[in-house]
Design an enzyme around this catalytic site. Structure first.
Site, PDB file in Angstrom:
ATOM      1  CE1 TYR A  76      -4.467   7.740   6.433  1.00 32.27           C
ATOM      2  CE2 TYR A  76      -2.352   7.256   5.435  1.00 32.27           C
ATOM      3  CZ  TYR A  76      -3.244   7.092   6.460  1.00 32.27           C
ATOM      4  OH  TYR A  76      -2.915   6.281   7.521  1.00 32.27           O
ATOM      5  CB  ALA A 117      -8.833  -5.644   8.364  1.00 32.24           C
ATOM      6  NE  ARG A 118     -12.706  -4.365  12.395  1.00 34.80           N
ATOM      7  CZ  ARG A 118     -13.897  -3.788  12.533  1.00 34.80           C
ATOM      8  NH1 ARG A 118     -14.211  -3.222  13.692  1.00 34.80           N
ATOM      9  NH2 ARG A 118     -14.763  -3.763  11.552  1.00 34.80           N
ATOM     10  CD  GLN A 151      -2.585   1.325   2.573  1.00 36.71           C
ATOM     11  OE1 GLN A 151      -1.940   1.545   3.602  1.00 36.71           O
ATOM     12  NE2 GLN A 151      -3.901   1.182   2.576  1.00 36.71           N
TER      13      GLN A 151
END
Length: 393
Positions: free
Chosen positions: A170, A345-346, A100
């Protein structure tokens, strides 16, 4: 025609993945010197060994001031030997490796980086406790080229894919946001101008690596803040990116690391855990006022699906569904609705081998309880606090 099997091989641009499950980028907190460590490699070996088709290294900044703090990797020649060790280890486990890449913009901690944080327009940053600096046109030209250079570094280091960070406010995401972008030049005002940076970055990366890497982008569907980037504008940006032909897939996300981080995660908001991760007086401030920043949103399975469906209806390019993917049933639903991949993810923090067990037994369910107590651990090594470290493999 029947939907694809989520556990069967699939192509992502020029890369064939062994299945359609991607480990989403989640900052690991294992790069104290802004370089790859053995701990970082082992962190990703777990889900790679555990069956994901691809794992995503997060977060690799394209320039020193583009880090959220000075401990994060930034793509430079000194990083290449460690990055090569990383990709070799992931490939040994049978998975693909994605880097990423992006620029944190106003989400960067200027105090930690010892460099000014850049944003579309000057604003006070609570992260560095000082104002950001409005990026000049020369800054933006440099950052576009830095993305291209970072992609070339990823290619040199053996990665199969790069993910462009266009989310969470971002830098690119901040330019897309009418709340954060108050510019009056060619990068501000109407959506076409606000999307200029995103399109330039994607084009530069594609021109730099051609078809030698898969290129995806993580795009906010909405920021989750009043006056921010919203679904209707995001769909139009996605259409432009599709028409440009610079991306192989879009991963759809939401929320603002700067203004509303829990909007992406949903579930519990662990204010006390966050406070405990900081020294005084920040600790006291978080305990007293954290609820005003860390809002709670009820968790539900596939919680981004309703918004993502609107993108699926508007686009033909491959899409990656993120957010509450914890059962084979949900994965199959994503396939049936036309999504090409799912990202987790988690759930993989608690059970790195979850995908392998799901493939063996479709009734397997994630043990993740969405307490989000993993989130504050990013400052000392991201992990599930409910799982003893020795049990993570």
């Amino acid at each position: 025609m029947s939907p694809p099997d989520v556990f069967a091989p699939a192509r992502l641009g020029p890369v064939e993945l062994r299945n359609r499950v991607i480990k989403a980028a989640t900052f690991e907190g294992r790069t104290p010197d802004a370089l790859v460590t053995d701990e970082l490699i082992e962190y990703h070996r777990g889900p790679a060994r555990g069956g994901v088709g691809m794992t995503t290294l997060a977060y690799c900044a394209v320039s020193p001031e583009g880090r959220t703090d000075r401990h994060q990797i930034w793509m430079r020649p000194e990083a290449v030997p460690g990055l090569r060790r990383f990709t070799a280890a992931i490939h040994d486990e049978g998975a693909a490796a994605c880097a990423q890449i992006g620029h944190a913009g106003p989400v960067a901690n200027a105090a930690s980086n010892r460099l000014p944080a850049l944003s579309p327009t000057r604003r006070f940053s609570p992260l560095g406790m000082r104002p950001t600096r409005a990026a000049t046109a020369a800054d933006l030209d440099r950052i576009v080229e830095a993305h291209a250079a970072a992609a070339r570094t990823a290619l040199e280091s053996g990665f199969d894919a790069v993910e462009l960070h266009f989310g969470h406010n971002y830098l690119v995401s901040a330019f897309l946001s009418p709340r954060l972008n108050r510019r009056t030049d060619a990068y501000g005002g109407g959506l076409g101008n606000r999307a200029r940076l995103a399109r330039a970055v994607a084009r530069a990366v594609r021109d730099a690596v051609g078809d030698r890497l898969a290129i995806t982008a993580k795009l906010n569907m909405d920021d989750g803040v009043p006056g921010g980037f919203w679904v209707d504008e995001s769909i139009q940006v996605a259409r432009w990116l599709e028409a440009d032909g610079t991306l192989d897939a879009l991963e759809l996300t939401a929320g603002s690391s700067l203004l509303n981080p829990m909007y992406l995660f949903t579930g519990d908001a662990p204010v006390r855990d966050f406070a405990a991760a900081f020294p005084q007086p920040t600790r006291l401030g978080l305990r007293l006022g954290g609820r005003f920043f860390l809002h709670e949103y009820p968790y539900r399975e596939a919680y981004l699906l309703d918004r993502a469906r609107q993108f699926r209806a508007a686009l033909t390019m491959p899409l990656i569904l993120l957010g509450g993917i914890t059962t084979v049933e949900t994965m199959n639903l994503a396939m049936a609705e036309g999504f090409a991949f799912v990202a987790m993810a988690r759930a993989l923090l608690r059970e790195p081998d979850l995908v392998r067990r799901m493939r063996t037994d479709a009734s397997t369910r994630s043990l993740c309880i969405h307490c989000n107590r993993c989130m504050p651990t990013i400052y000392r090594g991201t992990r599930c606090v409910l799982t003893p470290p020795e049990d993570i493999a």
